[in-house]
Design an enzyme around this catalytic site. Structure first.
Site, short mmCIF file in Angstrom:
data_model
loop_
_atom_site.label_atom_id
_atom_site.label_comp_id
_atom_site.label_asym_id
_atom_site.label_seq_id
_atom_site.Cartn_x
_atom_site.Cartn_y
_atom_site.Cartn_z
N ASP B 183 0.85 -1.20 0.00
CA ASP B 183 0.00 0.00 0.00
C ASP B 183 0.89 1.25 0.00
O ASP B 183 1.88 1.32 0.76
CB ASP B 183 -0.89 -0.04 1.25
CG ASP B 183 -2.01 0.97 1.17
OD1 ASP B 183 -3.07 0.62 0.62
OD2 ASP B 183 -1.81 2.12 1.63
N ILE B 184 0.55 2.21 -0.85
CA ILE B 184 1.37 3.44 -0.93
C ILE B 184 1.08 4.27 0.33
O ILE B 184 -0.09 4.53 0.66
CB ILE B 184 1.04 4.24 -2.20
CG1 ILE B 184 1.28 3.37 -3.45
CG2 ILE B 184 1.88 5.51 -2.28
CD1 ILE B 184 0.80 3.99 -4.75
N ASN B 191 -2.22 13.07 -3.40
CA ASN B 191 -3.34 13.54 -4.23
C ASN B 191 -3.74 14.96 -3.86
O ASN B 191 -3.94 15.81 -4.74
CB ASN B 191 -4.56 12.62 -4.03
CG ASN B 191 -4.62 11.53 -5.07
OD1 ASN B 191 -3.96 11.61 -6.10
ND2 ASN B 191 -5.39 10.50 -4.81
N HIS B 196 -4.65 14.79 -8.72
CA HIS B 196 -4.89 13.40 -9.08
C HIS B 196 -3.97 12.91 -10.21
O HIS B 196 -3.63 11.73 -10.26
CB HIS B 196 -6.35 13.20 -9.48
CG HIS B 196 -7.26 13.25 -8.30
ND1 HIS B 196 -7.34 12.23 -7.38
CD2 HIS B 196 -8.09 14.23 -7.84
CE1 HIS B 196 -8.20 12.54 -6.44
NE2 HIS B 196 -8.67 13.77 -6.69
N ASP B 200 -1.97 9.57 -10.01
CA ASP B 200 -2.02 8.48 -11.01
C ASP B 200 -0.62 8.08 -11.45
O ASP B 200 -0.31 6.89 -11.63
CB ASP B 200 -2.83 8.92 -12.23
CG ASP B 200 -4.32 8.93 -11.95
OD1 ASP B 200 -4.72 8.45 -10.86
OD2 ASP B 200 -5.09 9.43 -12.79
N GLU B 226 -4.73 2.57 -3.99
CA GLU B 226 -3.27 2.53 -3.95
C GLU B 226 -2.77 1.18 -3.42
O GLU B 226 -1.68 1.08 -2.90
CB GLU B 226 -2.74 3.68 -3.08
CG GLU B 226 -3.09 3.61 -1.60
CD GLU B 226 -4.43 4.26 -1.24
OE1 GLU B 226 -5.32 4.28 -2.12
OE2 GLU B 226 -4.58 4.69 -0.10
#
Lengths: 205, 309
Positions: B183-184, B191, B196, B200, B226
């Site tokens: 998981d980031i 964000n 965004h 991305d 994420e």
């Protein structure tokens, strides 16, 4: 719904006898084509409803084996489809009996031999039934697919056809025996026609 | 009424050859003259194999014998033979085949004299349509397996494949395999701070780094947002930890340049679990254990790899 192809004992005996004769002709043809003595026997012949076909195959065939499935459309009054199912090992043995050298035996050649056998068995059996009712039928080019287990068997047959005549086939050569299942799938109209063909044959006995 | 068969023979839109049992040519129709550029007068009485040495002589002779013995047609289907006679395709709209794709029917012509007849049908257009449909179908299937943003696999494909890999492992003396969830860290901050589009870009970069570290036999999927999952085949817990740590370190070292003077750095937290008997044959339980390890990694300060006991 009443099973239109519910055959009485006499009709079943008659069908068995006719198929024995047809297989006799097919055996003679195969022997002549490959130049070897072969016998083709029918240990079992059965008629079932098409919706029971998959469960029949599940009981009869090993679910984890690989099989070749060749199918050929029949056109005319006896419209339907013939399906020949043969396992991979029998197929390789069959190719050897057709005098293919080991380096010639590949997927394409095996398929071609099975198509040839299907074509011979189709014309011998369905051709015989057609001749009984003085009608002409024609065959479309057969197609073949390989399935990795009986679970992959195309289920469209269940809805397309009403009845199935199953002819368990044993092709015996000097060296080895080859087993396959020939199935004649018939539509409702052609089932009636088939019953008529058998009745005609019985009357002429 | 007298019917002139020669008119049919020379105007029908398919090739017709009549041969004797040794496959010497007895008749060759106009269609064949046009497509092969070989005149009937030049090929008459000649052996077909001398003109077309690539034809499988053994097979064609067997077919000829079959039709003469059974007095029934035989077929050379396109499943196994693309053509009998190689005719280059001249249609400019054809983009797939160099040669005409043919359906071949072989018939008994005169049983007593042992003559056979071969019909050649041009099936190129149908084959082309079929092949385009098959390709489109394959692309659709592939699209349905992939995450549109990163082009790595999606959760659905992961679920399908993980079941197969579990079965394979169980059939083969329980070859170990492991799951890695990733998981980031603080992705919402990225964000909110950079927008965004940058978010991305971070997701795409992470996906590429993970893909670069695994083998083609492993599966990398984006589970949404994420969150990513790796399935490492033939890989025990120790080796899975090593792969996960390498991914974490590579991501730690990378950055995305937003403007000339703005560099966005980011990290990931990782949980690792090996599928084992305690998971009660349920891969979802392995995934839950990897997730628990991931939360531990988050709780002890992020940018860490934690293994599930």
């Amino acid at each position: 719904m009443k099973n239109l192809i519910e055959l009485n004992k006499d009709e079943k005996d008659c069908l068995q006898e006719l198929m024995n004769i047809s297989y006799g002709a097919a055996t003679a043809a195969i022997s002549e084509i490959i130049g070897k003595f072969a016998t083709l026997s029918i240990p079992n012949i059965d008629t079932i409803s098409s919706k029971d076909l998959v469960s029949y195959l599940n009981k009869k065939l090993l679910s984890k084996n690989k099989y070749y499935v060749a199918n050929q459309l029949i056109n005319g009054y006896l419209a339907g489809e013939n399906i020949f199912i043969i396992d991979e090992i029998s197929s390789i043995n069959l190719a050897r009996e057709f005098d293919l050298e080991e380096d010639e035996i590949d997927e394409n050649e095996i398929k071609d031999i099975i198509l040839e056998i299907t074509n011979i068995l189709s014309s011998a059996t369905s051709g015989k039934l057609a001749s009984l009712v003085d009608t002409s039928i024609s065959f479309s080019a057969p197609h073949i697919t390989k399935i990795n287990s009986i679970d992959e068997f195309d289920k469209r047959f269940e809805g397309e056809y009403s009845h199935v005549i199953i002819i368990s086939t044993k092709l015996n050569f000097k060296e080895q025996n080859i087993k396959g299942e020939l199935m004649i799938l018939t539509k409702k109209e052609s089932s009636i026609f088939l019953k008529k063909a058998l009745d005609n044959a019985l009357e002429n006995l | 009424m007298q019917i002139d068969n020669n008119i049919i023979f020379d105007t029908v839109n398919n090739g017709i050859i009549i041969l004797d049992e040794d496959l010497n040519v007895l008749a060759w129709n106009k269609w064949l003259e046009i497509y092969t550029k070989i005149k009937e007068k030049d090929i008459l009485t000649k052996n077909l194999f001398k003109y077309f040495p690539y034809i499988n002589e053994k097979k064609l002779k067997r077919k000829a014998k079959t039709v003469l013995v059974t007095n029934n047609p035989s077929f050379l289907s396109l499943n196994t033979n693309r053509y009998l006679i190689n005719i280059p395709v001249s249609n400019v709209t054809n983009t797939i085949f160099d040669s005409m794709q043919q359906d071949i029917t072989i018939l008994p012509y005169n049983i007593e004299k042992k003559y056979i007849c071969i019909y050649i049908y041009d099936n190129t257009l149908m084959c082309e349509i079929n092949q385009k449909l098959e390709r489109a179908n394959e692309e659709l299937i592939d699209m349905s397996h992939r995450d549109p943003l990163t082009q790595i696999f999606n959760r659905r494909y992961f679920s399908e494949q993980s079941k197969k890999i579990k079965s394979f492992s169980q059939r083969n003396d329980n070859i170990p395999f492991s799951l890695v969830t990733l998981d980031i860290d603080k992705f919402k901050n990225i964000n909110d701070t950079y927008g965004h589009l940058v978010g991305d870009e971070v997701i795409i970069r992470v996906a590429h780094i993970i893909e670069a570290e695994v083998r083609t036999s492993d599966i990398v999927a984006r589970f949404g947002g994420e969150e990513f999952v790796m399935l490492l085949q033939d890989c025990d817990l120790d080796n899975a930890y090593k792969v996960a740590e390498k991914v974490r370190q590579d991501i730690e070292k990378t950055s995305i340049i937003v403007h000339i003077d703005t560099e966005v750095k980011f990290t990931v937290s990782i949980g690792v679990a090996q599928f084992n008997q305690e998971d009660n044959n349920n891969i979802e339980l392995t995934l839950s254990r990897a997730d628990e390890a991931l939360y531990k990694a988050k709780n002890i300060g992020r940018n860490k790899t934690v293994v599930s006991n």
